[in-house]
Design an enzyme around this catalytic site. Structure first.
Site, PDB file in Angstrom:
ATOM      1  N   GLY B 215       0.829  -1.209   0.000  1.00 45.84           N
ATOM      2  CA  GLY B 215       0.000   0.000   0.000  1.00 45.84           C
ATOM      3  C   GLY B 215       0.858   1.251   0.000  1.00 45.84           C
ATOM      4  N   SER B 216       0.376   2.237   0.711  1.00 41.89           N
ATOM      5  CA  SER B 216       1.005   3.563   0.635  1.00 41.89           C
ATOM      6  C   SER B 216       2.397   3.616   1.232  1.00 41.89           C
ATOM      7  CB  SER B 216       0.121   4.582   1.339  1.00 41.89           C
ATOM      8  OG  SER B 216      -1.145   4.629   0.697  1.00 41.89           O
ATOM      9  N   THR B 217       2.770   2.631   2.058  1.00 39.87           N
ATOM     10  CA  THR B 217       4.136   2.672   2.588  1.00 39.87           C
ATOM     11  C   THR B 217       5.147   2.558   1.450  1.00 39.87           C
ATOM     12  OG1 THR B 217       4.093   0.274   2.956  1.00 39.87           O
ATOM     13  CG2 THR B 217       3.523   1.677   4.824  1.00 39.87           C
ATOM     14  N   PHE B 218       4.690   1.969   0.331  1.00 36.98           N
ATOM     15  CA  PHE B 218       5.580   1.797  -0.816  1.00 36.98           C
ATOM     16  C   PHE B 218       5.924   3.141  -1.461  1.00 36.98           C
ATOM     17  CE2 PHE B 218       6.681   0.640  -5.207  1.00 36.98           C
ATOM     18  CZ  PHE B 218       7.607  -0.367  -4.971  1.00 36.98           C
ATOM     19  N   LYS B 219       5.117   4.178  -1.144  1.00 36.74           N
ATOM     20  CA  LYS B 219       5.358   5.492  -1.762  1.00 36.74           C
ATOM     21  C   LYS B 219       6.740   6.028  -1.417  1.00 36.74           C
ATOM     22  CE  LYS B 219       0.479   6.568  -2.084  1.00 36.74           C
ATOM     23  NZ  LYS B 219      -0.698   7.047  -1.340  1.00 36.74           N
TER      24      LYS B 219
END
Lengths: 459, 485
Positions: B215-219
């Site tokens: 999810g957004s942690t990959f950003k």
């Protein structure tokens, strides 16, 4: 065989009796098992077993009594025979005691000790009472009758582990086939000694083989076929193989005809093939021998033979040390047929070689006595007895090591089994007797009159 | 007759030679293969004939051995079994070993030749050395904080020391007691069947063996790639991104959960977790550069071992642009283990220098002499130091002013990133709540800890805030524990 004058020893020359050597070797033969017993205790409990002195004294006393019997009744006997027997028997007791530690509910060593004592007693009895082995020649037909009765009787008793070779009376059980082998050797020796010329020189000739007349050959072949047939009925394959080999060797030695060996081997191969292919019990043994690991591949875990091979392999060159192996994994026959696997695992190739050499020495001394004797019966008897030991060792050792298909038999002196120990002590007693005869300088000098004089023509 | 006797004797000699040769064949030449036949129980009996060495956490053993007096004599026992199961694994006489019990088995069981006082010593004495000990890098307080924080919910925590790569905590819940699997018998087989059949899969080590869409942690990874590739030169400058964003080559629109993402700067996109900006940046970086960048963090590495093997975190190497856009926000086929995401946070915290994670500090003999010592090794330079500095600021901003406020610790520099990963058919499954973070104590030269937390059954709104709601408090507890040490 007729004695020539050259065979007679000059009266002045007396062979050394070597009883001192025997006593010295006996001390060693008692000491080795005592040390082994101590080693088991140290390995298992970190302490010297408390009864080691009593055990040593017991074994020592038996050895001493046997020695005294030999010293006074067979002073010229081969000094190696008794120490080897004591050493092997003591070693067997240590191995069985060691395996008893793994099976607290099944103690075999005390029973084996009782049988060993009985064996030594019979040894003493034979050495003391049998003053001349040639007496046995007279009882040839009685011997063979007794042997056949002994072999037939177990048919009427229930089978144990697939073989009908035991007689059970009360708590005791014994294998009459064991005793039968001595009786049969006596009969073969007597019959062949009496008829060897007829066997060797009469009869018809086919191709390169000289076949004796049926009248001469008939009785012995009939006896032999009967005994092997009975054993096959009882599924005692090891003993039938032993009798077959014994018969062939003795026939060859008596007649000097190489053809007998060829015929014997041919018949053996044929018999082995037929029995191995069609008799289910034997067939499975042959299958095991060809692929000991088949049961593992089939997901049923290792069989007895595979476990035995694992045990030998675990020993390697020097062994794990007494008490430190796991040959009990072999299962119920670990103390009897497979006792050698324990020796292989805990004493290693080194110990195993030593044990084989002890047997070889025993056999060689039997042959040596045969060579030195001048009466054909004594010769054939000592060769027969020594060959029994040699064949038995080969058949059972080769079986548990995967060299040949396994046939149940007892490793002489080592394995658990009362009848076996007693029989082997009698064999050694007879070998002592013939070797004493062989090395004795003046037969006349020791005759006491208890037993009749040896007939003139046999001297 | 004499000649015949000699020949018969020669036959006996032949039999003897055959026996001796055969004995030598088995005991010397075939011994090795027979000894190692799997059906041969001897190796097993020897193996359990002595107590197994111990696994140590903070100098205290978390394992033990019990003498049963049976053929397989010593059985494994565990102190705080469920707490340390994701680290120790099990050592079962029936089912073998796993994790450290598996990878360090030679030391623990005493068969490692390095345990012997001299080379070839064991071959000569034929004796086995007593089992050695394994000293882990795990810190008890950090491990407990993570375990208590998860509180039995399905999830995992991985915590690293950024400067060294030491694994400070490895937690997976719900857990199990590996002691149930020691020994033999029906109680062991029953426990094994029950644990394997359990719907919550307690024996799954979620921290290193389970992958989740990050999810957004990959950003953070996408941002690092964009900065390193100089697609973005000023993280505070506006980007040319519409909201919603139409995935390239499709008519599908990608929405944002937050307001204010149109034309948002990279820093703003990280702070409030804008999907549109990050998806567009990923596409602008391009597949090749994105793949290169993610692999420097450890994605697509099938051989990562700490020493227990870590499942491969995935970033597809052949994708269309719309798939790349979704992958850049941690969706599509992108998956990561919690340990992988802790490595991402660790790389940022450590100035771009990503250390190889390791769980075993050293192995020792029974008496404590070191056999092998593990040390810090660089895994990859994951990004430029400048990029790392910029990302640190942005992650701190997330905690101070953005979605990660639940991770804030008074007086401590904390950087973080929330994430909520949608999954299931049409994203109907309960979302996974993620939080990755790091913490640096005031006056300290280096961050003390980097953490990744995932909570599977995050009962929360389908918003990025759930990562902050469910996972961030756990991360804070873990960081506080690490900072106290």
């Amino acid at each position: 065989m007729t004695a020539t004058t050259a065979d007679a020893l000059p009266p002045a020359l007396r062979l050394p009796k070597r009883r001192g050597v025997e006593l010295l070797l006996l001390v060693g033969a008692v000491l080795v098992p005592v040390l082994g017993y101590t080693a088991v205790g140290l390995a298992r409990n970190g302490a010297v077993p408390p009864d080691v002195a009593g055990y040593g004294a017991g074994l020592g006393l038996l050895a001493l009594l046997a020695h005294l019997a030999v010293r006074f009744r067979a002073p010229y006997a081969d000094p190696l025979l008794l120490p080897i027997a004591v050493l092997l028997n003591g070693l067997g007791l240590v191995l069985i005691y060691r395996l008893d530690l793994e099976t607290p509910k099944d103690q075999a060593a005390p029973t084996q000790l009782i049988w060993s004592t009985l064996g030594v007693s019979l040894f003493i009895a034979v050495v003391v009472l049998l003053r001349d082995h040639r007496v046995l020649q007279r009882y040839a037909y009685l011997s063979v009758a007794a042997a056949l009765v002994l072999m037939i009787v177990p048919i009427f008793f229930p089978a144990v582990n697939g073989a009908k070779i035991w007689i059970r009376i009360g708590g005791f059980s014994f294998q009459p086939g064991e005793f039968a082998k001595i009786l049969l050797a006596v009969f073969f020796a007597a019959y062949l000694a009496a008829n060897r010329n007829a066997l060797a020189y009469t009869g018809r000739r086919f191709w390169k083989l000289q076949f004796p007349t049926g009248r001469v050959l008939g009785p012995i072949v009939a006896i032999w076929l009967l005994s092997v047939g009975v054993l096959v009925l009882e599924r005692d394959l090891g003993t039938s193989l032993l009798f077959f080999g014994l018969f062939v060797i003795m026939l060859y030695v008596a007649t000097g005809r190489t053809g007998w060996i060829a015929v014997g081997l041919l018949l053996a191969a044929l018999g082995a093939f037929v029995v191995g292919s069609f008799e289910p019990h034997v067939h499975s043994r042959v299958q095991d021998w060809l692929d000991p690991f088949a049961s593992i591949d089939a997901g049923r875990g290792p069989g007895q033979l595979a476990q035995s091979l694992f045990a030998f392999a675990a020993g390697g060159m020097l062994g794990t040390g007494l008490g430190l192996g796991h040959s009990i994994l072999i299962g119920f026959a670990a103390k009897s047929d497979f006792i050698l696997a324990t020796a292989g695992e805990e004493l290693g190739l080194t110990g195993l070689t030593a044990i084989f050499l002890l047997y070889a020495l025993l056999v060689a001394r039997g042959y040596r006595a045969g060579l030195a004797l001048r009466d054909p019966f004594g010769r054939l008897l000592s060769i027969g007895l020594a060959s029994i030991l040699a064949l038995q060792v080969f058949v059972i050792a080769g079986g548990v090591m995967g060299l040949i298909p396994l046939t149940g038999m007892a490793m002489p002196f080592l394995a658990q089994g009362g009848s076996s120990v007693v029989t082997n002590w009698i064999i050694v007693a007879l070998l002592i007797r013939v070797s004493d005869q062989a090395r004795r300088p003046q037969p006349d000098a020791v005759e006491t009159g208890i037993i009749a004089r040896v007939p003139e023509e046999d001297r | 007759m004499i000649r015949c006797i000699r020949r018969a004797a020669a036959l006996c000699l032949l039999l003897l030679v055959a026996l001796l040769l055969n004995a030598a064949r088995i005991q010397v030449f075939e011994a090795d293969s027979l000894d190692h036949n799997p059906a041969n129980r001897r190796l097993t009996i020897t193996r359990y004939g002595q107590p197994r060495g111990n696994i140590l956490v903070d100098g205290r053993s978390v394992t033990g051995s019990e003498d049963t007096g049976e053929q397989l004599r010593y059985e494994r026992t565990y102190r705080n079994g469920p707490l340390y199961a994701p680290v120790t694994g099990y050592a079962s006489q029936t089912y073998g070993t796993s994790l450290i019990e598996y990878t360090e088995d030679d030391i623990l069981s005493g068969t490692d030749p390095m345990l012997a006082p001299f080379p070839l010593w064991n071959d000569i004495t034929r004796a086995q050395q007593p089992g050695g000990n394994v000293v882990t890098t795990v810190e008890d307080a950090v491990q407990r904080a993570a375990y208590d924080g998860l509180g039995g919910r399905r999830g995992a925590v991985a915590a690293l020391e950024p400067a060294t790569g030491r694994v400070l905590a490895l937690v997976s819940t719900p857990s199990y007691d590996p002691g149930l699997l020691s020994g033999t018998g029906s109680s062991v087989t029953d426990a094994w069947q029950r644990l394997n059949a359990a719907e919550s899969r307690p024996m799954l080590n979620r921290a290193i063996r389970q992958t989740y869409p990050p999810g957004s942690t990959f950003k953070i990874v996408t941002a690092a790639a964009a900065l390193d590739a100089e697609v973005v030169t000023d993280p505070y400058a506006e980007t040319d991104t519409p909201s919603p964003y139409v995935l390239p080559g499709t008519t599908t629109t990608l929405p944002n959960e937050s307001r204010g993402c149109e034309q948002a700067s990279l820093a703003e996109a990280i702070r409030i977790s804008c999907n549109t900006v990050m998806a567009d940046l990923g596409v602008r970086v391009g597949l090749a550069d994105m793949v290169e960048a993610v692999e420097k963090f450890g994605f697509n590495d099938t051989g990562l071992k700490i020493p227990p093997g870590v499942a491969k975190s995935n970033f597809d190497t052949g994708m269309s642009e719309d798939q790349l856009a979704l992958s850049s926000i941690g969706q599509f086929d992108t998956t990561a283990t919690p340990l992988q995401m802790a490595m991402v946070a660790s790389a940022v915290a450590n100035g771009g220098d990503l250390k190889y994670p390791y769980l075993v500090d050293r192995t020792t003999t029974r008496s404590g002499a070191t056999v092998r010592q593990n040390g810090s090794r660089t895994y990859h330079r994951a990004m430029n130091p400048r990029t790392a500095m910029q990302l640190r600021e942005m992650m701190v901003d997330v905690v101070e002013n953005g979605t990660g406020s639940n991770a804030a610790i008074d007086g401590v520099t904390v950087g973080g990133k929330t994430g909520t990963a949608q999954h299931g058919v049409d994203n109907t499954g309960t979302p996974y709540a993620w939080f990755i973070s790091w913490a640096q104590a005031p006056g300290s030269a280096q961050p003390a800890v980097a953490v990744a937390v995932v909570v599977e059954d995050a009962a929360a709104r389908r918003a990025d805030i759930s990562g902050g709601g469910s996972a961030a408090p756990i991360a804070r507890a873990v960081m506080e524990a690490a900072l106290r040490d």
